[in-house]
Design an enzyme around this catalytic site. Structure first.
Site, PDB file in Angstrom:
ATOM      1  N   TYR A 164     -12.150 -10.672 -21.038  1.00 39.27           N
ATOM      2  CA  TYR A 164     -13.573 -10.374 -20.819  1.00 39.27           C
ATOM      3  C   TYR A 164     -14.049 -11.093 -19.559  1.00 39.27           C
ATOM      4  CZ  TYR A 164     -14.090  -8.807 -25.712  1.00 39.27           C
ATOM      5  OH  TYR A 164     -13.993  -8.146 -26.906  1.00 39.27           O
ATOM      6  N   TYR A 178      -6.220  -9.620 -27.633  1.00 30.69           N
ATOM      7  CA  TYR A 178      -6.273 -10.923 -26.959  1.00 30.69           C
ATOM      8  C   TYR A 178      -6.213 -12.062 -27.966  1.00 30.69           C
ATOM      9  CZ  TYR A 178     -11.275 -10.500 -28.136  1.00 30.69           C
ATOM     10  OH  TYR A 178     -12.468 -10.313 -28.794  1.00 30.69           O
ATOM     11  N   ARG A 196      -6.766 -10.973 -31.766  1.00 30.73           N
ATOM     12  CA  ARG A 196      -7.661  -9.882 -32.178  1.00 30.73           C
ATOM     13  C   ARG A 196      -7.011  -8.540 -31.865  1.00 30.73           C
ATOM     14  NH1 ARG A 196     -12.751  -9.481 -32.920  1.00 30.73           N
ATOM     15  NH2 ARG A 196     -11.884  -8.121 -34.489  1.00 30.73           N
ATOM     16  N   HIS A 217     -10.233  -3.678 -29.562  1.00 29.70           N
ATOM     17  CA  HIS A 217     -11.468  -3.139 -30.136  1.00 29.70           C
ATOM     18  C   HIS A 217     -12.520  -2.947 -29.062  1.00 29.70           C
ATOM     19  CE1 HIS A 217     -11.886  -7.542 -30.198  1.00 29.70           C
ATOM     20  NE2 HIS A 217     -13.153  -7.314 -29.906  1.00 29.70           N
ATOM     21  N   HIS A 248     -16.689  -3.151 -28.821  1.00 30.38           N
ATOM     22  CA  HIS A 248     -17.920  -3.535 -29.511  1.00 30.38           C
ATOM     23  C   HIS A 248     -18.956  -2.423 -29.348  1.00 30.38           C
ATOM     24  CE1 HIS A 248     -16.865  -7.854 -30.085  1.00 30.38           C
ATOM     25  NE2 HIS A 248     -16.150  -7.661 -28.993  1.00 30.38           N
TER      26      HIS A 248
END
Lengths: 246, 176
Positions: free
Chosen positions: A115, A154, A164, A167, A169
């Site tokens: 991110y 990640y 995780r 995905h 969000h």
């Protein structure tokens, strides 16, 4: 003592064995360590007031989005790296009515699972051509559509070797504030599902399945992109009255 | 009836996506409401996101679009034009777990709050009451004060949110 994946797996299994099968996550789900001090211990207080402000909600319009917002691959000078995908679906309320003209926001990691956020410091490359933020308004049938790249899984520091699953969000508004939803869309067949305490905080397996998009070959575009379909159903009541012009 | 899509936590990385310039300023020339968000150990939560929805001063819940009004040339958020009242605010807590909201006094006496945070798997609803209201008398004994903002000086209200533990904020359920 370092918590291992085996410790977390055991905790998840124990909670799944005793907890009611819930359609929403348990707020008190200790395998997700950050939840421990961040959930209320008192029961929620039910509100039955037919004039509650929460039975209405914020509205958005054409001034709040631009057409480019729905294509996350065209926000920079160059093309992002990764697998180009489209994600589309419908937003419905509990009665199956489409949620029209409402705001859908998404954010996600890049193809490497990183991110663009100062607190994400894991050693995967940032992509100068990808930020990972999108917005759109639903159409008359409640439909949304985004073009993006498939995010990578990640690591995170919930426990040793915690990862995780990939995905996206989602933040979705209904016609009422009671229907507000922030959630995550997952990709079918991800081997990380059983290890992830965030996903496993939803104790009903059928409800967990509702967080997983379907690959839809008819949505794939030849020589261009792979298509995923994911419909969203908003919980919570809305006002039964209609104000003129809404 | 359709089965709802489950909630999932907003996580720690929403900060480059959800907050927008002017999100904390529903309107100018009215009141300021501020406070901290605390966890069960009494520590401030630096990665919570609060959303606000409220009536205008006349009590209308019609709202208006334009909270995230955009510049069509650059795409950047230029924000509300200040004529319409959108009734919607969105504020991330700062590194000290503090938030500030500038708005007008709602005609019905309360501001609805939706709380998101890393570690919170399903958002929570509460209300900021700016004056006493009969609804507060229906709450469990001793807990009503958690929904009543304290007027620190004229036009400045304090409202802390405690997710857990002593003085835990009353959270509301509308789903059933």
């Amino acid at each position: 003592m370092t918590l291992t994946q085996a410790d977390i797996d055991r905790e998840i299994a124990e909670l799944h064995a005793v907890a009611p099968k819930s359609g929403h996550p348990l707020r008190d789900f200790a395998p997700y360590r950050s939840s421990v001090l961040r959930h209320p211990k008192q029961p929620l207080v039910p509100v039955k007031d037919p004039e509650a402000a929460e039975l209405t909600g914020p509205v958005f319009g054409v001034t709040d989005v631009t057409p480019l917002d729905a294509d996350l691959t065209r926000r920079h000078v160059g093309e992002p790296l990764g697998e180009r995908i489209t994600v589309e679906g419908r937003i419905l309320d509990r009665d199956g009515r489409p949620v029209r003209g409402q705001l859908v926001e998404i954010w996600q990691a890049n193809a490497s699972g990183r991110y663009p956020h100062q607190r994400d410091d894991h050693p995967a490359p940032l992509d100068p051509n990808f930020t990972g933020v999108g917005r759109c308004l639903t159409d008359e049938e409640g439909r949304y559509k985004f073009t993006t790249i498939k995010p990578g899984p990640y690591p995170w520091r919930n426990h040793r070797n915690a990862w995780r699953p990939a995905h996206i969000h989602f933040s979705v508004f209904g016609t009422a504030f009671t229907q507000r939803l922030v959630t995550q869309m997952y990709f079918p067949g991800d081997p990380l599902f059983p290890y992830d305490p965030v996903l496993q905080s939803v104790t009903d397996p059928a409800a967990r399945d509702r967080l997983v998009a379907a690959y839809d070959h008819d949505l794939s575009v030849p020589e261009w992109s792979l298509g995923y379909r994911w419909d969203i159903v908003l919980d919570g009541p809305a006002a039964t009255w209609m104000e003129e012009g809404r | 009836m359709n089965r709802p899509t489950p909630s999932q936590t907003v996580g720690p990385f929403y900060g480059y996506a959800l907050p927008f310039p002017g999100g904390e300023e529903i309107a100018t020339g009215g009141i300021t409401v501020h406070g901290h968000v605390y966890d069960g150990a009494g520590d401030p939560i630096p990665d919570a996101l609060l959303e606000f929805w409220q009536a205008d001063p006349s009590g209308s819940l019609k709202g208006a679009p334009g909270s995230l009004r955009r510049d069509p040339v650059t795409g950047r958020v230029v924000g509300r034009h200040g004529v319409d009242f959108t009734g919607f605010g969105r504020v991330p807590t700062d590194a000290d777990g503090h938030w500030t909201l500038r708005t007008l006094v709602p005609g019905n006496g309360y501001i609805s709050v939706c709380v998101f945070a890393r570690g919170l798997l399903h958002h929570l609803f509460t209300r900021i009451y700016l004056r006493h209201d009969p609804f507060l008398d229906t709450l469990p004994a001793g807990r009503a004060r958690t929904l009543l903002a304290a007027e620190e000086r004229p036009g400045l209200y304090r409202f802390d949110i405690r997710l857990q533990g002593e003085g835990e904020t009353v959270f509301l359920d509308f789903t059933s």
